[in-house]
Design a protein around this motif. Structure first.
Motif, PDB file in Angstrom:
ATOM      1  N   GLY A  52      -7.191  12.582 -12.737  1.00 25.06           N
ATOM      2  CA  GLY A  52      -7.441  11.288 -13.199  1.00 25.06           C
ATOM      3  C   GLY A  52      -8.704  10.689 -13.015  1.00 25.06           C
ATOM      4  N   VAL A  53      -9.202  10.295 -13.985  1.00 19.29           N
ATOM      5  CA  VAL A  53     -10.824   9.421 -13.783  1.00 19.29           C
ATOM      6  C   VAL A  53     -10.608   8.109 -14.113  1.00 19.29           C
ATOM      7  CG1 VAL A  53     -13.070   9.773 -14.336  1.00 19.29           C
ATOM      8  CG2 VAL A  53     -11.922  11.783 -14.157  1.00 19.29           C
ATOM      9  N   ASP A  54     -11.217   7.328 -13.475  1.00 22.00           N
ATOM     10  CA  ASP A  54     -11.415   5.998 -13.762  1.00 22.00           C
ATOM     11  C   ASP A  54     -12.587   5.210 -13.325  1.00 22.00           C
ATOM     12  OD1 ASP A  54     -10.723   3.096 -14.505  1.00 22.00           O
ATOM     13  OD2 ASP A  54      -9.189   4.033 -15.539  1.00 22.00           O
ATOM     14  N   LYS A  55     -13.151   4.369 -13.882  1.00 24.14           N
ATOM     15  CA  LYS A  55     -14.239   3.439 -13.410  1.00 24.14           C
ATOM     16  C   LYS A  55     -13.682   2.247 -12.613  1.00 24.14           C
ATOM     17  CE  LYS A  55     -17.960   3.461 -16.947  1.00 24.14           C
ATOM     18  NZ  LYS A  55     -18.424   2.604 -17.953  1.00 24.14           N
ATOM     19  N   ASP A  56     -12.596   1.589 -12.824  1.00 18.51           N
ATOM     20  CA  ASP A  56     -11.937   0.553 -12.032  1.00 18.51           C
ATOM     21  C   ASP A  56     -11.498   0.831 -10.837  1.00 18.51           C
ATOM     22  OD1 ASP A  56     -10.697  -1.742 -11.636  1.00 18.51           O
ATOM     23  OD2 ASP A  56      -9.919  -1.932 -13.388  1.00 18.51           O
ATOM     24  N   PRO A  57     -11.953   0.116  -9.854  1.00 21.09           N
ATOM     25  CA  PRO A  57     -11.448   0.249  -8.454  1.00 21.09           C
ATOM     26  C   PRO A  57      -9.929  -0.109  -8.325  1.00 21.09           C
ATOM     27  CG  PRO A  57     -13.615  -0.895  -8.340  1.00 21.09           C
ATOM     28  CD  PRO A  57     -13.236  -0.747  -9.745  1.00 21.09           C
ATOM     29  N   GLN A  58      -9.533  -1.056  -9.088  1.00 16.80           N
ATOM     30  CA  GLN A  58      -8.014  -1.539  -9.206  1.00 16.80           C
ATOM     31  C   GLN A  58      -7.188  -0.475  -9.556  1.00 16.80           C
ATOM     32  OE1 GLN A  58      -7.198  -5.072 -11.138  1.00 16.80           O
ATOM     33  NE2 GLN A  58      -8.529  -6.267  -9.903  1.00 16.80           N
ATOM     34  N   ALA A  59      -7.615   0.324 -10.514  1.00 15.02           N
ATOM     35  CA  ALA A  59      -7.116   1.563 -11.438  1.00 15.02           C
ATOM     36  C   ALA A  59      -6.983   2.769 -10.383  1.00 15.02           C
ATOM     37  CB  ALA A  59      -7.723   2.193 -12.493  1.00 15.02           C
ATOM     38  N   ILE A  60      -8.076   2.928  -9.411  1.00 12.92           N
ATOM     39  CA  ILE A  60      -7.984   4.034  -8.371  1.00 12.92           C
ATOM     40  C   ILE A  60      -7.123   3.618  -7.283  1.00 12.92           C
ATOM     41  CG2 ILE A  60      -9.385   5.034  -6.555  1.00 12.92           C
ATOM     42  CD1 ILE A  60     -10.220   5.685  -9.453  1.00 12.92           C
ATOM     43  N   ASP A  61      -6.987   2.239  -6.966  1.00 14.28           N
ATOM     44  CA  ASP A  61      -5.976   1.896  -5.995  1.00 14.28           C
ATOM     45  C   ASP A  61      -4.633   2.086  -6.487  1.00 14.28           C
ATOM     46  OD1 ASP A  61      -8.145   1.120  -4.284  1.00 14.28           O
ATOM     47  OD2 ASP A  61      -7.630  -0.813  -4.763  1.00 14.28           O
ATOM     48  N   TYR A  62      -4.397   1.853  -7.627  1.00 16.78           N
ATOM     49  CA  TYR A  62      -3.022   2.028  -8.317  1.00 16.78           C
ATOM     50  C   TYR A  62      -2.682   3.321  -8.360  1.00 16.78           C
ATOM     51  CZ  TYR A  62       0.973   1.031 -11.444  1.00 16.78           C
ATOM     52  OH  TYR A  62       2.121   1.302 -12.285  1.00 16.78           O
ATOM     53  N   ALA A  63      -3.602   4.192  -8.649  1.00 15.26           N
ATOM     54  CA  ALA A  63      -3.184   5.726  -8.789  1.00 15.26           C
ATOM     55  C   ALA A  63      -2.786   6.270  -7.480  1.00 15.26           C
ATOM     56  CB  ALA A  63      -4.412   6.358  -9.241  1.00 15.26           C
ATOM     57  N   HIS A  64      -3.346   5.909  -6.317  1.00 13.82           N
ATOM     58  CA  HIS A  64      -3.074   6.506  -5.129  1.00 13.82           C
ATOM     59  C   HIS A  64      -1.720   5.887  -4.615  1.00 13.82           C
ATOM     60  CE1 HIS A  64      -6.894   8.309  -3.867  1.00 13.82           C
ATOM     61  NE2 HIS A  64      -7.613   7.079  -4.122  1.00 13.82           N
ATOM     62  N   GLU A  65      -1.307   4.611  -5.005  1.00 11.86           N
ATOM     63  CA  GLU A  65       0.111   4.088  -4.918  1.00 11.86           C
ATOM     64  C   GLU A  65       1.045   4.642  -5.743  1.00 11.86           C
ATOM     65  OE1 GLU A  65       2.275  -0.056  -6.044  1.00 11.86           O
ATOM     66  OE2 GLU A  65       0.264  -0.249  -5.223  1.00 11.86           O
ATOM     67  N   ARG A  66       0.961   4.993  -6.899  1.00 12.96           N
ATOM     68  CA  ARG A  66       1.771   5.254  -8.003  1.00 12.96           C
ATOM     69  C   ARG A  66       2.202   6.923  -7.775  1.00 12.96           C
ATOM     70  NH1 ARG A  66       2.382   4.414 -14.536  1.00 12.96           N
ATOM     71  NH2 ARG A  66       4.252   5.700 -14.833  1.00 12.96           N
ATOM     72  N   PHE A  67       1.034   7.658  -7.500  1.00 14.60           N
ATOM     73  CA  PHE A  67       1.227   9.237  -7.523  1.00 14.60           C
ATOM     74  C   PHE A  67       0.962   9.674  -6.033  1.00 14.60           C
ATOM     75  CE2 PHE A  67      -0.103   8.524 -12.089  1.00 14.60           C
ATOM     76  CZ  PHE A  67       1.463   8.887 -12.487  1.00 14.60           C
ATOM     77  N   ALA A  68       1.202   8.947  -5.152  1.00 21.15           N
ATOM     78  CA  ALA A  68       0.959   9.066  -3.582  1.00 21.15           C
ATOM     79  C   ALA A  68       1.831  10.591  -3.042  1.00 21.15           C
ATOM     80  CB  ALA A  68       1.468   8.055  -2.721  1.00 21.15           C
ATOM     81  N   ASN A  69       2.643  10.935  -3.789  1.00 21.16           N
ATOM     82  CA  ASN A  69       3.344  11.964  -3.232  1.00 21.16           C
ATOM     83  C   ASN A  69       3.321  13.218  -4.286  1.00 21.16           C
ATOM     84  OD1 ASN A  69       4.292  10.852  -1.009  1.00 21.16           O
ATOM     85  ND2 ASN A  69       6.023   9.397  -2.058  1.00 21.16           N
ATOM     86  N   GLU A  70       2.359  12.916  -5.470  1.00 24.57           N
ATOM     87  CA  GLU A  70       2.319  13.907  -6.333  1.00 24.57           C
ATOM     88  C   GLU A  70       1.060  15.006  -6.136  1.00 24.57           C
ATOM     89  OE1 GLU A  70       2.848  16.278  -8.695  1.00 24.57           O
ATOM     90  OE2 GLU A  70       4.109  14.666  -9.672  1.00 24.57           O
ATOM     91  N   LYS A  71       1.465  16.049  -5.637  1.00 27.15           N
ATOM     92  CA  LYS A  71       0.596  17.204  -5.246  1.00 27.15           C
ATOM     93  C   LYS A  71      -0.064  17.727  -6.367  1.00 27.15           C
ATOM     94  CE  LYS A  71       3.406  18.614  -1.133  1.00 27.15           C
ATOM     95  NZ  LYS A  71       4.139  19.358  -0.357  1.00 27.15           N
ATOM     96  N   ARG A  72       0.552  17.609  -7.623  1.00 28.39           N
ATOM     97  CA  ARG A  72      -0.391  17.975  -8.758  1.00 28.39           C
ATOM     98  C   ARG A  72      -1.451  17.229  -9.322  1.00 28.39           C
ATOM     99  NH1 ARG A  72       4.502  18.832 -12.728  1.00 28.39           N
ATOM    100  NH2 ARG A  72       4.810  16.986 -11.689  1.00 28.39           N
ATOM    101  N   PHE A  73      -1.528  16.018  -8.766  1.00 30.50           N
ATOM    102  CA  PHE A  73      -2.408  15.201  -9.325  1.00 30.50           C
ATOM    103  C   PHE A  73      -3.431  14.653  -8.252  1.00 30.50           C
ATOM    104  CE2 PHE A  73      -3.452  10.509  -9.525  1.00 30.50           C
ATOM    105  CZ  PHE A  73      -3.878  10.470 -10.809  1.00 30.50           C
ATOM    106  N   ALA A  74      -4.686  14.430  -8.541  1.00 26.48           N
ATOM    107  CA  ALA A  74      -5.740  13.862  -7.872  1.00 26.48           C
ATOM    108  C   ALA A  74      -6.511  12.707  -8.683  1.00 26.48           C
ATOM    109  CB  ALA A  74      -6.711  14.988  -7.596  1.00 26.48           C
ATOM    110  N   ILE A  75      -7.072  11.753  -8.038  1.00 21.33           N
ATOM    111  CA  ILE A  75      -7.741  10.686  -8.668  1.00 21.33           C
ATOM    112  C   ILE A  75      -9.160  10.691  -8.422  1.00 21.33           C
ATOM    113  CG2 ILE A  75      -7.075   9.026  -6.943  1.00 21.33           C
ATOM    114  CD1 ILE A  75      -7.413   8.220 -10.958  1.00 21.33           C
ATOM    115  N   TRP A  76     -10.180  10.403  -9.316  1.00 18.27           N
ATOM    116  CA  TRP A  76     -11.713  10.397  -8.979  1.00 18.27           C
ATOM    117  C   TRP A  76     -12.097   8.832  -9.575  1.00 18.27           C
ATOM    118  CZ3 TRP A  76     -16.412  10.693 -11.832  1.00 18.27           C
ATOM    119  CH2 TRP A  76     -17.418  10.981 -11.059  1.00 18.27           C
TER     120      TRP A  76
END
Length: 308
Positions: A52-76
């Motif tokens: 996942g890629v996003d400019k928005d710091p809020q989106a990044i925080d939300y990604a870490h929260e929502r997919f914290a246990n998803e090993k197939r996912f990374a956010i940038w």
């Protein structure tokens, strides 16, 4: 949590077009609040991966929260214009890239983000609040001619010069700091309101596009998608206004045609380096989706496949 209220547009259609290999590597270039990402992950097997890629710091925080246990996912954190940096180890192996160019509902609905002409908030409009100049800084300092150019080109506003002049007159007395203040000045300068559309709509769109460098980022992202995709990989783009859609349509058409050579050259069609092929026709939201989510009414999805 307001993030949950965001509805991803053309969700099923986009994921159907994008995911051709359950074990592939995919990029969601506009993570937003993870609607498309969640649907993509549901289609992947244990070997699949999603960035996942996003400019928005809020989106990044939300990604870490929502997919914290998803090993197939990374956010940038960054623009999709730089997704080659995010996927540096995967160049040439990317199975699909999704770009949903709409502003997410939390960005629009949170008055403090400054995107809305319907709610009062600080005049900001930056998707990445950690860098760049705010809408207020730009509106209060830019030359009148440049204000008018941006309103006309990015907002397709026919009263651009009139509105720019009104802004410059008013800011000489008091700088703009709030969204509703700017909206009222633009509204008063608009002599012909469109039915069903706020008279400041086009100007706010233009400022947002300019402040965030949206069209420049899109052009870079399209070019880089061709470099990143493996043969057979899919590019799926959902646009929400004509400027974006025209760019995407022309890009796919140009890559489908290949370099335009002078007429008369003894070159066979099979010898021209074509890099993409269009997949299907442009897709729009059906009446059911539009009824449930009004923001989907202007969405246009285009799909292209990387040639070998």
């Amino acid at each position: 949590m307001s993030q949950e209220l965001h509805r991803s547009v053309l969700l099923r259609e986009a994921v159907d077009a994008l995911v051709t290999d359950p074990g592939g590597f995919y990029i969601d270039g506009t993570f937003g609040r993870g609607g498309h990402s969640a649907a993509i992950l549901q289609r992947l097997n244990e070997s699949g991966h999603l960035l996942g890629v996003d400019k928005d710091p809020q989106a990044i925080d939300y990604a870490h929260e929502r997919f914290a246990n998803e090993k197939r996912f990374a956010i940038w954190h960054g623009s999709f214009a730089d997704m080659d940096e995010a996927a540096a180890e995967r160049a040439g192996q990317v199975t699909g890239i999704l770009l949903d160019l709409g502003v997410s509902s939390p960005q629009l609905d949170q008055a403090e983000r400054g995107f809305s002409f319907m709610q009062d908030g600080p005049l900001d409009m930056r998707m990445d609040t950690s860098r760049g100049i705010s809408a207020a800084e730009w509106v209060n300092t830019e030359a009148e001619a440049e204000l008018a150019r941006v309103f006309k080109e990015y907002g397709e506003e026919r009263f651009a010069r009139r509105m720019a002049a009104a802004i410059v007159r008013r800011r000489a007395e008091k700088p703009f700091e709030r969204t509703l203040d700017l909206a009222e000045v633009v509204k008063a300068a608009n002599p012909a309101w469109e039915k069903g559309k706020h008279p400041a709509t086009r100007v706010f769109q233009a400022i947002r596009i300019h402040v965030n460098g949206e069209l420049e980022d899109l052009q870079q992202a399209l070019e880089k998608s061709v470099q990143l995709l493996a043969p057979g990989g899919r590019l799926v783009v959902i646009s929400f206004h004509s400027l974006e859609d025209r760019m995407v349509k022309r890009f796919i058409r140009d890559k489908e045609r290949g370099p335009q050579l002078p007429r008369g050259l003894p070159v066979m069609d099979s010898q021209i380096a074509k890099t993409l092929r269009s997949v299907g026709k442009a897709v729009k939201a059906d009446t059911v989706e539009v009824d449930e989510n009004l923001r989907s009414r202007s969405a246009v999805m285009r799909v292209a496949e990387k040639l070998g």
